[in-house]
Design an enzyme around this catalytic site. Structure first.
Site, PDB file in Angstrom:
ATOM      1  N   CYS A 114     -46.038 -14.511  47.295  1.00 43.55           N
ATOM      2  CA  CYS A 114     -45.574 -15.591  46.410  1.00 43.55           C
ATOM      3  C   CYS A 114     -46.304 -16.908  46.670  1.00 43.55           C
ATOM      4  O   CYS A 114     -46.325 -17.781  45.805  1.00 43.55           O
ATOM      5  CB  CYS A 114     -44.069 -15.784  46.536  1.00 43.55           C
ATOM      6  SG  CYS A 114     -43.153 -14.326  46.006  1.00 43.55           S
ATOM      7  N   HIS A 250     -42.726 -22.927  43.239  1.00 48.82           N
ATOM      8  CA  HIS A 250     -42.635 -21.483  43.030  1.00 48.82           C
ATOM      9  C   HIS A 250     -41.253 -21.195  42.453  1.00 48.82           C
ATOM     10  O   HIS A 250     -40.253 -21.735  42.927  1.00 48.82           O
ATOM     11  CB  HIS A 250     -42.840 -20.760  44.363  1.00 48.82           C
ATOM     12  CG  HIS A 250     -42.544 -19.292  44.294  1.00 48.82           C
ATOM     13  ND1 HIS A 250     -43.060 -18.482  43.311  1.00 48.82           N
ATOM     14  CD2 HIS A 250     -41.777 -18.496  45.084  1.00 48.82           C
ATOM     15  CE1 HIS A 250     -42.619 -17.247  43.494  1.00 48.82           C
ATOM     16  NE2 HIS A 250     -41.852 -17.227  44.558  1.00 48.82           N
ATOM     17  N   ASN A 280     -38.824 -14.335  39.052  1.00 51.04           N
ATOM     18  CA  ASN A 280     -39.811 -14.594  40.108  1.00 51.04           C
ATOM     19  C   ASN A 280     -41.054 -13.742  39.816  1.00 51.04           C
ATOM     20  O   ASN A 280     -41.004 -12.521  39.930  1.00 51.04           O
ATOM     21  CB  ASN A 280     -39.193 -14.232  41.460  1.00 51.04           C
ATOM     22  CG  ASN A 280     -40.129 -14.513  42.625  1.00 51.04           C
ATOM     23  OD1 ASN A 280     -41.326 -14.719  42.437  1.00 51.04           O
ATOM     24  ND2 ASN A 280     -39.583 -14.502  43.825  1.00 51.04           N
TER      25      ASN A 280
HETATM   26  O1  UT7 Z   1     -40.459 -15.309  46.124  1.00 55.33           O
HETATM   27  C1  UT7 Z   1     -40.254 -14.956  47.449  1.00 55.33           C
HETATM   28  C2  UT7 Z   1     -39.160 -15.676  47.988  1.00 55.33           C
HETATM   29  N1  UT7 Z   1     -37.907 -15.063  47.622  1.00 55.33           N
HETATM   30  C3  UT7 Z   1     -36.887 -15.822  47.504  1.00 55.33           C
HETATM   31  O2  UT7 Z   1     -37.006 -17.021  47.628  1.00 55.33           O
HETATM   32  C4  UT7 Z   1     -35.518 -15.208  47.352  1.00 55.33           C
HETATM   33  C5  UT7 Z   1     -34.589 -15.858  48.314  1.00 55.33           C
HETATM   34  N2  UT7 Z   1     -33.235 -15.415  48.237  1.00 55.33           N
HETATM   35  C6  UT7 Z   1     -32.429 -15.592  47.168  1.00 55.33           C
HETATM   36  O3  UT7 Z   1     -32.863 -16.083  46.146  1.00 55.33           O
HETATM   37  C7  UT7 Z   1     -30.967 -15.259  47.291  1.00 55.33           C
HETATM   38  O4  UT7 Z   1     -30.674 -14.991  48.637  1.00 55.33           O
HETATM   39  C8  UT7 Z   1     -30.548 -14.038  46.429  1.00 55.33           C
HETATM   40  C9  UT7 Z   1     -30.542 -14.431  44.945  1.00 55.33           C
HETATM   41  C10 UT7 Z   1     -31.472 -12.887  46.666  1.00 55.33           C
HETATM   42  C11 UT7 Z   1     -29.113 -13.620  46.792  1.00 55.33           C
HETATM   43  O5  UT7 Z   1     -28.225 -14.716  46.682  1.00 55.33           O
HETATM   44  P1  UT7 Z   1     -27.161 -15.014  47.855  1.00 55.33           P
HETATM   45  O6  UT7 Z   1     -26.324 -16.116  47.399  1.00 55.33           O
HETATM   46  O7  UT7 Z   1     -27.956 -15.195  49.112  1.00 55.33           O
HETATM   47  O8  UT7 Z   1     -26.298 -13.702  47.852  1.00 55.33           O
HETATM   48  P2  UT7 Z   1     -26.072 -12.656  49.036  1.00 55.33           P
HETATM   49  O9  UT7 Z   1     -27.318 -11.920  49.346  1.00 55.33           O
HETATM   50  O10 UT7 Z   1     -25.352 -13.333  50.147  1.00 55.33           O
HETATM   51  O11 UT7 Z   1     -25.062 -11.663  48.346  1.00 55.33           O
HETATM   52  C12 UT7 Z   1     -23.732 -12.055  48.003  1.00 55.33           C
HETATM   53  C13 UT7 Z   1     -22.980 -10.859  47.473  1.00 55.33           C
HETATM   54  C14 UT7 Z   1     -23.116  -9.628  48.361  1.00 55.33           C
HETATM   55  O12 UT7 Z   1     -21.892  -8.945  48.321  1.00 55.33           O
HETATM   56  P3  UT7 Z   1     -20.853  -9.074  49.550  1.00 55.33           P
HETATM   57  O13 UT7 Z   1     -21.607  -8.595  50.747  1.00 55.33           O
HETATM   58  O14 UT7 Z   1     -20.513 -10.530  49.610  1.00 55.33           O
HETATM   59  O15 UT7 Z   1     -19.720  -8.196  49.117  1.00 55.33           O
HETATM   60  C15 UT7 Z   1     -24.171  -8.804  47.672  1.00 55.33           C
HETATM   61  O16 UT7 Z   1     -24.039  -7.416  47.930  1.00 55.33           O
HETATM   62  O17 UT7 Z   1     -23.554 -10.491  46.207  1.00 55.33           O
HETATM   63  C16 UT7 Z   1     -23.876  -9.088  46.225  1.00 55.33           C
HETATM   64  N3  UT7 Z   1     -25.015  -8.869  45.357  1.00 55.33           N
HETATM   65  C17 UT7 Z   1     -24.911  -8.697  44.023  1.00 55.33           C
HETATM   66  N4  UT7 Z   1     -23.824  -8.646  43.233  1.00 55.33           N
HETATM   67  C18 UT7 Z   1     -24.040  -8.457  41.914  1.00 55.33           C
HETATM   68  C19 UT7 Z   1     -26.326  -8.839  45.684  1.00 55.33           C
HETATM   69  N5  UT7 Z   1     -27.072  -8.624  44.577  1.00 55.33           N
HETATM   70  C20 UT7 Z   1     -26.211  -8.538  43.537  1.00 55.33           C
HETATM   71  C21 UT7 Z   1     -26.378  -8.322  42.156  1.00 55.33           C
HETATM   72  N6  UT7 Z   1     -25.273  -8.300  41.391  1.00 55.33           N
HETATM   73  N7  UT7 Z   1     -27.596  -8.179  41.584  1.00 55.33           N
END
Ligand code: UT7
Length: 323
Positions: A114, A250, A280
């Protein structure tokens, strides 16, 4: 006299197929509301099955050349940032070179995921400043849809395909920050963090693999490192955030974009945001945002832009330029 690498053309290409968040609801335990709230993404484009990264890159390059009012014959070099090249080799850049009908000059790929476009821009700047090239096409192009695990809701809803390109030309400058062109850059990587964002396959392991990400961990590093690299790049030339017209980040997650702007003390009205429409697109996201930002009338000649990115490696960095 100082030689500056000045942006004289910009263009982009997005594949025709648009996939709204709601499409994922049929096959995954996810929702439009979750994707929008957690990432800011509303839709993304996916390449057709017969469309490759070099196809997207060629279309973006043609748009940038037209914007600059020059032809492929005027270009000395092509630097293409991608992690999803058509083949293991030759480079996607040489495929673009051929597709543009160029038999002169040189072309190569840069792979910093990225952060790839930041690395490519910095390389192209060095080619121009050192006198190796007068006009360079700098492209970011990806087909990340090809490395998605469609069963993994934590990653497959976040990425998209696309390409963007800039024409950089050597111009005489005075050496101060009033010059148009690339003014400063800061590059970083730290392989200790390779396991939080990677593809679990590759040529040497004889697999193709899928993108794997510990989103929360990457998020934490992003918020911490992006403002710091932007500040370092600005400090190198004695600039401060109040002198910046636009942050072109980005486009990974609106919450990271907002967090970085806040740390830099800049309002969101000075940030070019396209994540809602593109998702992304890895190395393509910054040139896509530059192209869309110009088309929207946000970015104008003379504006000071800070562009920053982080991705797999981890690799991250920032470039300061006057458009
Ligand atoms: O370009 C390279 C760089 N990449 C990035 O910058 C990405 C960086 N990370 C992010 O953008 C965020 O961390 C994400 C968008 C990937 C995730 O957001 P988050 O607020 O960090 O959510 P999380 O990973 O803590 O997940 C929260 C909950 C989890 O459930 P539990 O464990 O709380 O029950 C996940 O399993 O959301 C769940 N979850 C989803 N639910 C519905 C994860 N993906 C999904 C989904 N739909 N697609």
């Amino acid at each position: 006299m100082t030689t500056r690498a000045v942006v004289t053309g910009v263009g982009h290409y997005l594949p025709a197929r648009v996939v709204e968040n709601s499409e994922f609801e049929a096959s995954l335990d996810t929702s439009d509301a979750w994707i929008r709230t957690r990432s800011g993404i509303e839709r993304r484009h996916f390449a057709a099955s017969d469309e490759t990264t070099s196809d997207l890159a060629t279309r973006a390059a043609q748009a940038a050349l037209a914007d600059a009012g020059i032809t492929p014959g005027d270009i000395d070099a092509i630097v293409l940032a991608t992690s999803t090249a058509d083949l293991t080799f030759p480079s996607a850049a040489t495929m673009v070179q051929h597709a543009l009908g160029m038999t002169h000059g040189f072309a190569f790929d840069v792979q910093a995921v990225c952060a790839g476009f930041i690395y490519a821009l910095t390389n192209a700047n060095a080619l121009i400043v050192s006198g190796q090239a007068q006009r360079v096409l700098v492209i970011g192009a990806e087909t990340f849809s090809r490395i998605m695990d469609w069963q993994d809701r934590t990653t497959c809803v976040l990425f998209g395909d696309g390409a963007g390109a800039l024409v950089l030309e050597a111009r005489a400058g005075t050496g101060d920050t009033g010059d148009r062109g690339i003014l400063s850059a800061d590059l970083n990587s730290d392989g200790r963090y390779r396991d939080i964002l990677y593809v679990d396959g590759g040529v040497s392991t004889q697999t193709t693999g899928f993108l794997r990400m510990q989103g929360k961990e990457v998020f934490r590093h992003a918020v911490e490192k992006l403002a710091a690299t932007a500040e370092t790049a600005m400090a190198r030339i004695g600039m401060t955030p109040d002198q910046i017209d636009w942050i072109v980040p980005h486009q990974a997650n609106i919450r990271i974009i907002q967090g970085t702007a806040k740390k830099l003390g800049l309002p969101m009205s000075r940030v070019v945001v396209t994540v809602q429409d593109h998702g992304n697109t890895s190395a393509a996201s910054i040139p896509l945002a530059l192209s869309v930002g110009k088309a929207r009338g946000q970015i104008r000649e003379g504006d000071v832009i800070v562009t920053e990115a982080i991705g797999g490696g981890l690799a991250w960095g920032a470039v300061v330029l006057r458009w």
